[in-house]
Write a protein that holds these residues in place. Structure first.
Motif, PDB file in Angstrom:
ATOM      1  N   ILE A  64       4.170  -1.491   5.118  1.00 37.52           N
ATOM      2  CA  ILE A  64       3.391  -1.153   3.923  1.00 37.52           C
ATOM      3  C   ILE A  64       4.320  -0.598   2.844  1.00 37.52           C
ATOM      4  O   ILE A  64       5.451  -0.193   3.132  1.00 37.52           O
ATOM      5  N   SER A  65       3.836  -0.579   1.634  1.00 37.34           N
ATOM      6  CA  SER A  65       4.668  -0.101   0.526  1.00 37.34           C
ATOM      7  C   SER A  65       3.825   0.482  -0.597  1.00 37.34           C
ATOM      8  O   SER A  65       4.104   0.291  -1.773  1.00 37.34           O
ATOM      9  N   GLY A  66       2.779   1.198  -0.202  1.00 39.91           N
ATOM     10  CA  GLY A  66       1.929   1.845  -1.198  1.00 39.91           C
ATOM     11  C   GLY A  66       2.664   3.006  -1.835  1.00 39.91           C
ATOM     12  O   GLY A  66       3.675   3.471  -1.336  1.00 39.91           O
ATOM     13  N   GLY A  67       2.124   3.451  -2.955  1.00 38.70           N
ATOM     14  CA  GLY A  67       2.684   4.608  -3.636  1.00 38.70           C
ATOM     15  C   GLY A  67       3.331   4.227  -4.951  1.00 38.70           C
ATOM     16  O   GLY A  67       3.369   3.075  -5.310  1.00 38.70           O
TER      17      GLY A  67
END
Lengths: 189, 93
Positions: free
Chosen positions: B90-93
């Protein structure tokens, strides 16, 4: 109104900017002496390459579920008034806010620590993805926090932010205590 | 005809598999219907998906699995109509 009703979690679809004032208003309350916020903004360069734009996507129902669970975990660990978490999806131009966290509490320590916990956990476990688009290509980004957390995911039967929050606390206490004990041992030696 | 179909169904469960981000790019699909024998685990499903989509090998070591919107272990037993999601880093933010 239960504690959970005071948590606002929003995944914003394409081209909806994050309305910071709205979330600040949402968490503000006469009894709260502190509001902490975190804004994650999109950067214009990565390893010297110019970033044109970022594209976000999410497993929306799971992301909302995870974020709600994180809010509950934060409440279990700190004394909080209310929480708002928002994440944008779709194309986010460089320099704009992609993620926003606001936490209110009677005292600042609770608000500060919970805000940090929420953004750190979001980066480690909430299923949201970002693709960076450069002038000469594009790449799916990977959060190092996720890769570290991956072996533990699912081990507790579900998304268990609560256990994580407690573990963080234990770890803090644990380390502190151990260091002290070592020092004592040395003194005795 | 219907009776025959029913008989087959008893030993099979049907799942909806979801591919996100890099996993979707690799398979070219965001959704895939998977049939697998009763009593199979999420890992059994993954093995079957790796045969169908060999390209997934390249992310196998860094994905997580989610069953019905919750992270699952490799040994979770899948049920009929479950939703299995392949979660690349994941790579949210």
């Amino acid at each position: 109104m239960t504690a959970e009703d005071k948590d606002l979690v929003e995944i914003l679809e394409d081209l909806n900017p994050i309305d910071v004032a709205k979330y600040m208003n949402y968490v503000s309350a006469p009894q709260a002496g502190a509001i902490t916020t975190f804004s994650g903004t999109t950067r214009d360069t990565f390893e010297g390459k110019t970033v044109l734009e970022l594209r976000y996507e999410a497993y929306v129902p799971m992301a909302i579920r995870c974020l709600k669970s994180l809010c509950s975990s934060a409440r279990a660990s700190w004394n909080l008034h209310s929480i708002a978490v928002a994440h944008r999806l779709g194309t986010v131009p460089v320099g704009e806010i992609s993620v926003f966290v606001a936490v209110s509490a009677v005292h600042r320590a609770d608000a500060l620590e919970a805000c940090r916990f929420l953004i750190d956990e979001l980066k480690a476990a909430v299923p949201i993805w970002k693709k960076e688009v450069y002038t000469n290509g594009e790449v799916w980004k990977e959060n190092s926090e996720f890769l570290e957390r991956r072996p533990e995911l699912g081990k507790n039967g579900d998304f268990s932010g609560e256990v994580t929050a407690k573990k963080e606390h234990n770890r803090k206490h644990c380390c502190g205590a151990k260091v002290q004990m070592k020092d004592e041992d040395k003194c005795e030696d | 005809m219907e009776g025959h179909a029913k008989k087959q169904d008893e030993s099979l469960v049907k799942l909806k598999v979801l591919f996100f981000a890099r996993a979707r790019d690799i398979t070219g699909l965001s959704e895939f219907p998977l049939e697998i024998s009763l009593g199979s685990t999420t890992n059994d499903c993954l093995k079957k998906l790796l045969i169908k989509f060999p390209g997934l090998e390249e992310i196998r070591e860094c994905i997580a699995l989610a069953l019905n919107e919750e992270y699952a272990t490799d040994s979770s037993i899948v049920k009929d109509r479950d939703e299995l999601a392949i979660i690349p880093p994941i790579s949210g933010g």
